[in-house]
Design a protein around this motif. Structure first.
Motif, PDB file in Angstrom:
ATOM      1  N   VAL A 237      -2.975  -6.696 -12.861  1.00  0.00           N
ATOM      2  CA  VAL A 237      -4.079  -6.411 -11.941  1.00  0.00           C
ATOM      3  C   VAL A 237      -3.787  -7.154 -10.643  1.00  0.00           C
ATOM      4  CG1 VAL A 237      -6.558  -6.647 -11.529  1.00  0.00           C
ATOM      5  CG2 VAL A 237      -5.719  -6.224 -13.842  1.00  0.00           C
ATOM      6  N   SER A 238      -3.934  -6.461  -9.518  1.00  0.00           N
ATOM      7  CA  SER A 238      -3.742  -7.129  -8.231  1.00  0.00           C
ATOM      8  C   SER A 238      -4.705  -6.540  -7.204  1.00  0.00           C
ATOM      9  CB  SER A 238      -2.293  -7.012  -7.762  1.00  0.00           C
ATOM     10  OG  SER A 238      -1.921  -5.679  -7.606  1.00  0.00           O
ATOM     11  N   PRO A 239      -5.006  -7.320  -6.159  1.00  0.00           N
ATOM     12  CA  PRO A 239      -5.908  -6.818  -5.111  1.00  0.00           C
ATOM     13  C   PRO A 239      -5.302  -5.603  -4.415  1.00  0.00           C
ATOM     14  CG  PRO A 239      -5.495  -9.180  -4.862  1.00  0.00           C
ATOM     15  CD  PRO A 239      -4.562  -8.688  -5.904  1.00  0.00           C
ATOM     16  N   ALA A 240      -6.150  -4.690  -4.020  1.00  0.00           N
ATOM     17  CA  ALA A 240      -5.687  -3.467  -3.363  1.00  0.00           C
ATOM     18  C   ALA A 240      -5.350  -3.729  -1.902  1.00  0.00           C
ATOM     19  CB  ALA A 240      -6.755  -2.385  -3.467  1.00  0.00           C
ATOM     20  N   HIS A 241      -4.458  -2.907  -1.377  1.00  0.00           N
ATOM     21  CA  HIS A 241      -4.132  -2.922   0.045  1.00  0.00           C
ATOM     22  C   HIS A 241      -5.361  -2.435   0.812  1.00  0.00           C
ATOM     23  CE1 HIS A 241      -2.266  -1.504   3.806  1.00  0.00           C
ATOM     24  NE2 HIS A 241      -1.375  -2.457   3.571  1.00  0.00           N
ATOM     25  N   ILE A 242      -5.462  -2.834   2.058  1.00  0.00           N
ATOM     26  CA  ILE A 242      -6.616  -2.465   2.877  1.00  0.00           C
ATOM     27  C   ILE A 242      -6.828  -0.954   2.928  1.00  0.00           C
ATOM     28  CG2 ILE A 242      -5.379  -2.455   5.093  1.00  0.00           C
ATOM     29  CD1 ILE A 242      -8.902  -3.818   4.567  1.00  0.00           C
ATOM     30  N   ARG A 243      -5.767  -0.170   2.902  1.00  0.00           N
ATOM     31  CA  ARG A 243      -5.932   1.293   2.969  1.00  0.00           C
ATOM     32  C   ARG A 243      -6.524   1.873   1.688  1.00  0.00           C
ATOM     33  NH1 ARG A 243       0.129   3.405   3.521  1.00  0.00           N
ATOM     34  NH2 ARG A 243       0.017   1.716   4.969  1.00  0.00           N
ATOM     35  N   HIS A 244      -6.490   1.092   0.601  1.00  0.00           N
ATOM     36  CA  HIS A 244      -7.067   1.540  -0.667  1.00  0.00           C
ATOM     37  C   HIS A 244      -8.349   0.792  -1.031  1.00  0.00           C
ATOM     38  CE1 HIS A 244      -2.757   2.891  -1.665  1.00  0.00           C
ATOM     39  NE2 HIS A 244      -3.480   3.960  -1.345  1.00  0.00           N
ATOM     40  N   GLY A 245      -8.896   0.042  -0.083  1.00  0.00           N
ATOM     41  CA  GLY A 245     -10.166  -0.625  -0.348  1.00  0.00           C
ATOM     42  C   GLY A 245     -10.142  -2.128  -0.179  1.00  0.00           C
ATOM     43  N   GLY A 246      -8.964  -2.720  -0.004  1.00  0.00           N
ATOM     44  CA  GLY A 246      -8.866  -4.155   0.256  1.00  0.00           C
ATOM     45  C   GLY A 246      -9.571  -5.002  -0.781  1.00  0.00           C
ATOM     46  N   ASP A 247     -10.409  -5.920  -0.309  1.00  0.00           N
ATOM     47  CA  ASP A 247     -11.108  -6.862  -1.195  1.00  0.00           C
ATOM     48  C   ASP A 247     -12.083  -6.186  -2.148  1.00  0.00           C
ATOM     49  OD1 ASP A 247      -9.820  -9.014  -0.057  1.00  0.00           O
ATOM     50  OD2 ASP A 247     -11.440  -9.440   1.359  1.00  0.00           O
ATOM     51  N   GLY A 248     -12.439  -4.961  -1.884  1.00  0.00           N
ATOM     52  CA  GLY A 248     -13.398  -4.264  -2.730  1.00  0.00           C
ATOM     53  C   GLY A 248     -12.765  -3.368  -3.776  1.00  0.00           C
ATOM     54  N   ALA A 249     -11.444  -3.555  -4.013  1.00  0.00           N
ATOM     55  CA  ALA A 249     -10.761  -2.693  -4.984  1.00  0.00           C
ATOM     56  C   ALA A 249      -9.594  -3.446  -5.627  1.00  0.00           C
ATOM     57  CB  ALA A 249     -10.256  -1.424  -4.301  1.00  0.00           C
ATOM     58  N   LEU A 250      -9.185  -2.936  -6.780  1.00  0.00           N
ATOM     59  CA  LEU A 250      -8.080  -3.526  -7.537  1.00  0.00           C
ATOM     60  C   LEU A 250      -7.091  -2.451  -7.942  1.00  0.00           C
ATOM     61  CD1 LEU A 250     -10.247  -5.629 -10.014  1.00  0.00           C
ATOM     62  CD2 LEU A 250      -8.908  -6.548  -8.105  1.00  0.00           C
ATOM     63  N   TYR A 251      -5.801  -2.785  -7.865  1.00  0.00           N
ATOM     64  CA  TYR A 251      -4.782  -1.950  -8.481  1.00  0.00           C
ATOM     65  C   TYR A 251      -4.672  -2.403  -9.930  1.00  0.00           C
ATOM     66  CZ  TYR A 251      -2.975  -0.795  -3.797  1.00  0.00           C
ATOM     67  OH  TYR A 251      -2.832  -0.354  -2.515  1.00  0.00           O
ATOM     68  N   VAL A 252      -4.664  -1.456 -10.845  1.00  0.00           N
ATOM     69  CA  VAL A 252      -4.485  -1.770 -12.253  1.00  0.00           C
ATOM     70  C   VAL A 252      -3.252  -1.006 -12.721  1.00  0.00           C
ATOM     71  CG1 VAL A 252      -5.506  -1.718 -14.559  1.00  0.00           C
ATOM     72  CG2 VAL A 252      -6.968  -2.092 -12.557  1.00  0.00           C
ATOM     73  N   TYR A 253      -2.231  -1.769 -13.100  1.00  0.00           N
ATOM     74  CA  TYR A 253      -0.989  -1.189 -13.600  1.00  0.00           C
ATOM     75  C   TYR A 253      -1.088  -1.129 -15.114  1.00  0.00           C
ATOM     76  CZ  TYR A 253       3.998  -0.139 -13.613  1.00  0.00           C
ATOM     77  OH  TYR A 253       5.208   0.475 -13.767  1.00  0.00           O
ATOM     78  N   LEU A 254      -0.949   0.058 -15.680  1.00  0.00           N
ATOM     79  CA  LEU A 254      -1.166   0.274 -17.115  1.00  0.00           C
ATOM     80  C   LEU A 254       0.132   0.244 -17.903  1.00  0.00           C
ATOM     81  CD1 LEU A 254      -3.729   3.197 -16.801  1.00  0.00           C
ATOM     82  CD2 LEU A 254      -4.215   0.767 -17.095  1.00  0.00           C
TER      83      LEU A 254
ATOM     84  N   GLY B 225       0.789  -1.222   0.000  1.00  0.00           N
ATOM     85  CA  GLY B 225       0.000   0.000   0.000  1.00  0.00           C
ATOM     86  C   GLY B 225       0.822   1.272   0.000  1.00  0.00           C
ATOM     87  N   LYS B 226       2.119   1.159  -0.304  1.00  0.00           N
ATOM     88  CA  LYS B 226       2.978   2.342  -0.271  1.00  0.00           C
ATOM     89  C   LYS B 226       2.900   3.155  -1.548  1.00  0.00           C
ATOM     90  CE  LYS B 226       6.126   0.626   3.179  1.00  0.00           C
ATOM     91  NZ  LYS B 226       7.506   0.393   3.575  1.00  0.00           N
ATOM     92  N   LEU B 227       2.577   2.517  -2.659  1.00  0.00           N
ATOM     93  CA  LEU B 227       2.397   3.263  -3.896  1.00  0.00           C
ATOM     94  C   LEU B 227       1.040   3.952  -3.860  1.00  0.00           C
ATOM     95  CD1 LEU B 227       3.700   0.744  -6.561  1.00  0.00           C
ATOM     96  CD2 LEU B 227       4.861   2.748  -5.666  1.00  0.00           C
ATOM     97  N   VAL B 228       0.995   5.134  -4.401  1.00  0.00           N
ATOM     98  CA  VAL B 228      -0.249   5.892  -4.409  1.00  0.00           C
ATOM     99  C   VAL B 228      -0.824   5.874  -5.821  1.00  0.00           C
ATOM    100  CG1 VAL B 228      -1.277   8.152  -4.018  1.00  0.00           C
ATOM    101  CG2 VAL B 228       0.582   7.371  -2.557  1.00  0.00           C
ATOM    102  N   PRO B 229      -2.036   5.358  -5.986  1.00  0.00           N
ATOM    103  CA  PRO B 229      -2.646   5.368  -7.311  1.00  0.00           C
ATOM    104  C   PRO B 229      -2.780   6.794  -7.842  1.00  0.00           C
ATOM    105  CG  PRO B 229      -3.863   3.937  -5.832  1.00  0.00           C
ATOM    106  CD  PRO B 229      -2.871   4.693  -5.002  1.00  0.00           C
ATOM    107  N   GLU B 230      -2.556   6.947  -9.135  1.00  0.00           N
ATOM    108  CA  GLU B 230      -2.610   8.272  -9.762  1.00  0.00           C
ATOM    109  C   GLU B 230      -4.030   8.706 -10.090  1.00  0.00           C
ATOM    110  OE1 GLU B 230       0.891   8.754 -12.644  1.00  0.00           O
ATOM    111  OE2 GLU B 230       0.593   6.581 -12.460  1.00  0.00           O
ATOM    112  N   ALA B 231      -4.945   7.750 -10.140  1.00  0.00           N
ATOM    113  CA  ALA B 231      -6.354   8.052 -10.416  1.00  0.00           C
ATOM    114  C   ALA B 231      -7.187   6.898  -9.862  1.00  0.00           C
ATOM    115  CB  ALA B 231      -6.586   8.209 -11.921  1.00  0.00           C
ATOM    116  N   ARG B 232      -8.476   7.155  -9.688  1.00  0.00           N
ATOM    117  CA  ARG B 232      -9.360   6.101  -9.194  1.00  0.00           C
ATOM    118  C   ARG B 232     -10.748   6.258  -9.775  1.00  0.00           C
ATOM    119  NH1 ARG B 232     -11.741   6.359  -3.502  1.00  0.00           N
ATOM    120  NH2 ARG B 232     -13.390   7.774  -4.017  1.00  0.00           N
ATOM    121  N   ILE B 233     -11.438   5.135  -9.862  1.00  0.00           N
ATOM    122  CA  ILE B 233     -12.838   5.139 -10.277  1.00  0.00           C
ATOM    123  C   ILE B 233     -13.602   4.269  -9.282  1.00  0.00           C
ATOM    124  CG2 ILE B 233     -12.514   3.210 -11.899  1.00  0.00           C
ATOM    125  CD1 ILE B 233     -14.729   4.543 -13.630  1.00  0.00           C
ATOM    126  N   ASP B 234     -14.758   4.747  -8.886  1.00  0.00           N
ATOM    127  CA  ASP B 234     -15.603   4.024  -7.942  1.00  0.00           C
ATOM    128  C   ASP B 234     -16.814   3.493  -8.698  1.00  0.00           C
ATOM    129  OD1 ASP B 234     -17.115   3.073  -5.844  1.00  0.00           O
ATOM    130  OD2 ASP B 234     -16.821   4.850  -4.591  1.00  0.00           O
TER     131      ASP B 234
END
Length: 105
Positions: free
Chosen positions: A84-101, A4-13
């Motif tokens: 694509v990988s599961p997000a860290h708990i601080r970014h939504g945990g099981d309810g979110a995904l990191y997407v590396y473009l 969870g140390k990397l900060v996503p540059e954008a997000r969509i809910d």
């Protein structure tokens, strides 16, 4: 990413959207983020509602949580998505995904 140390540059809910609303919104978001040079984005799908199912009517829970990874593997998004990988708990945990473009060519 896993820590969870990397900060996503954008997000969509997407949670709360229907499949018909979420798919085009996700496509626009991913392709737009890639074209603007972003590398790591957060896609919030939600975890799905928890509750009792009526035994006569089978209702699926967490449809977006299950469907979004499939959309990310299909064209046109598959050309933009590197990982694509599961997000860290601080970014939504099981309810979110990191997407590396991928970098745009």
């Amino acid at each position: 990413m896993k820590r969870g140390k990397l900060v996503p540059e954008a997000r969509i809910d997407l949670h709360g959207m229907t499949l018909d609303q979420a798919h085009p919104a996700l496509t626009r978001f991913i392709l737009g983020a890639q074209s603007s040079g972003k590398r790591l984005v957060l896609v919030i799908t939600g975890k799905g509602k928890i509750g009792e199912d009526n035994f006569l009517v089978s209702r699926q829970r967490g449809v977006l949580k299950r469907q979004v990874p499939h959309w990310l593997q299909m064209s046109p998004l598959s050309q933009a998505v590197q990982q694509v990988s599961p997000a860290h708990i601080r970014h939504g945990g099981d309810g979110a995904l990191y997407v590396y473009l991928r970098r745009q060519r």
